[in-house]
Design an enzyme around this catalytic site. Sequence first.
Site, mmCIF file in Angstrom:
data_model
loop_
_atom_site.group_PDB
_atom_site.id
_atom_site.type_symbol
_atom_site.label_atom_id
_atom_site.label_comp_id
_atom_site.label_asym_id
_atom_site.label_seq_id
_atom_site.Cartn_x
_atom_site.Cartn_y
_atom_site.Cartn_z
ATOM 1 N N SER A 227 36.578 72.452 70.917
ATOM 2 C CA SER A 227 35.450 71.771 71.556
ATOM 3 C C SER A 227 34.197 71.678 70.700
ATOM 4 C CB SER A 227 35.117 72.457 72.877
ATOM 5 O OG SER A 227 34.695 73.775 72.606
ATOM 6 N N LYS A 228 34.191 72.312 69.505
ATOM 7 C CA LYS A 228 32.998 72.212 68.657
ATOM 8 C C LYS A 228 33.298 71.434 67.380
ATOM 9 C CE LYS A 228 30.735 76.261 70.426
ATOM 10 N NZ LYS A 228 29.962 77.467 70.149
ATOM 11 N N ASN A 229 34.355 70.682 67.397
ATOM 12 C CA ASN A 229 34.780 69.961 66.213
ATOM 13 C C ASN A 229 34.130 68.580 66.175
ATOM 14 O OD1 ASN A 229 36.531 67.898 64.992
ATOM 15 N ND2 ASN A 229 37.842 69.620 64.477
#
Lengths: 319, 328
Positions: free
Chosen positions: B109-111
């Site tokens: 989810s932080k890509n």
Amino acid sequence: MGELAADKHVKYILAVEKRKDNFESAVLEHLRMNGAYWGLTTLDLLGKLDAVDSNEIIEWILKCQHESGGFAGNVGHDPHILYTLSAIQVLALFDKLNVLDVDKVSTCILDESDIAGLQNEDGSFSGDIWGEVDTRFSYIAICGLSILKCLDKINVERAVNYIISCRNVDGGFGCTPGGESHAGQIFCCVAALAITGALHYVDKDLLGWWLCERQVKSGGLNGRPEKLPDVCYSWWVLSSLTMIDRVHWISKEKLIKFILNCQDTENGGISDRPDDAVDIFHTYFGVAGLSLLEYPGVKAVDPAYALPVDVVDRIFFGK
Amino acid sequence: MNWEEDEEKLLPSQRPEWSDVSPLPQDDGPNPVVPIAYKPEFAETMDYFRAVYRADERSPRALQLTHQAILLNPGNYTVWHFRRLILETLSKDLQQELDYVSKIAEKNSKNYQIWHHRRWLAEKLGPDAAGRELKFTEKILSGDAKNYHAWSHRQWVLQSLGGWDDELEYCHQLLEEDIFNNSAWNQRYFIITKSPLLGGLQAMRESEVKYTVAAILANPENESPWRYLRGLYKDDPKSWIHDPQVSTLCLKVLTSSGTNHVFALSTVLDLLSHGLQPSRELREAVDTLNPNSSSTKDSLGNTICSVLEHADAMRVNYWRWRKSQLIV
């Protein structure tokens, strides 16, 4: 509390860990150019840049360059603004900016794949031809072109106006207009404004207070209210405070203590917070943070260009 | 998209459909800098990827290969770029691609590349995608309510594709779950100031002040609502100092024992700097907090700074500087 285990960190950076089952290594493959910048700048700050073979590195960097003039994260990858800046910065460390065809790298205003060519109508910068808009890219474009002495190739006024539109009521900056103030984005915006001589658009007192509020009980810094401290904010917050002349508003001693506690004093390297695994990214930001805190044995770092001060001086004032 | 696990485990060299392709190994040069040791599966998949990328082969098997490569390294921006080219050439169903991204995003989810891919898809699909994108970011935020990428995407969706109707209510829900969520407070400000469905900052001020005061009284040590409150009076310092709700709030907090008084004190300092005429009660409340009661002749601002030098000792230099800036 201990001291900075400089020798261990140098060894850590120089040692290549050939662990075959390392997922992280595979994940880092495409951003090797960033890794080179983090590792080599740290070595320079610790006075050990001569421990590497500059010619090999420069050879590899040039292999990452594309027709357009932009650089990729590694051989075989597409160019991206993130890696173009790191490539320029690493070449600057070795005083080898002259290997670049500056016109080629910078003149591509019309060539979509390069930094200046990515400026949108509203003054913002995209990261690549596929249109990510983010103030990170404003900084990258401005920093990169400034080092190449080609800032006149972009519409500086428009770029500055876009950055200002990302300024929030709390004095901070987000990634886009209305985006939450975040120390990383603040660094990008403040540094970009510093380089373009537009720091007067920053409310230094208000932002300075927001930034010094990032220091939590442990002495570490977080990036936004109610988040955990992380060593990398020692850079993003501290460099911003330095650029607006308010670094004395945090407790330096407590922050130094926090950073030193994040070291792996046996194997070298620095982690995001005490007792976590180390990595090159946090090793660089920890050392750079200590530099801004004037820790003995660490060279001075320029808060806007994120390069040693003597390297920046060499770029702008010659040897 | 075929998700059969067995099929996914087969490497290209083990599949008959790849027999015509010569894989391209990575060329690091004779003395690689920061050389990385790769697992054989990773190396082989990437060798085949390089081959199809170099040949610009935009086929179904190439699409599947990008999926394999993404599983191994979701941060590889070149792979995502090529995937987009293939999707376009093959005129693939982009709603299905959104399903694909949703699955990959679960663990990443932080890509940056995933969020960028998502935005590219949403842009192509247009306003019809708004509802789906808001649901998607909501899902991500339910796992990490401060995910910066998710909030950034959500703001982009609202401004580019619409969907403002339930946003204020959504913010309220998140604040009910965690009143300290700075991202949710920021989003609230975003909605108040930019939503085409509301009347703008001034029109919303009354109700928002009430909301914020309640939040502050519940947790006076919470930085976000204090800043939010200040933001409600942006460019209107007269209203800021004359709104009785503000000074009443400060007084309430300052006279509560066992409470963190720092933000209340700094707010009074800010009010004073804009010309607030402090009440006797306010003066007394501050004096009570001052350990050094010999300084009764000091201005209120001076006293506040003295208190804060102790109460917020980490930032003693800041409060000393504030004191030096006082006109009286």
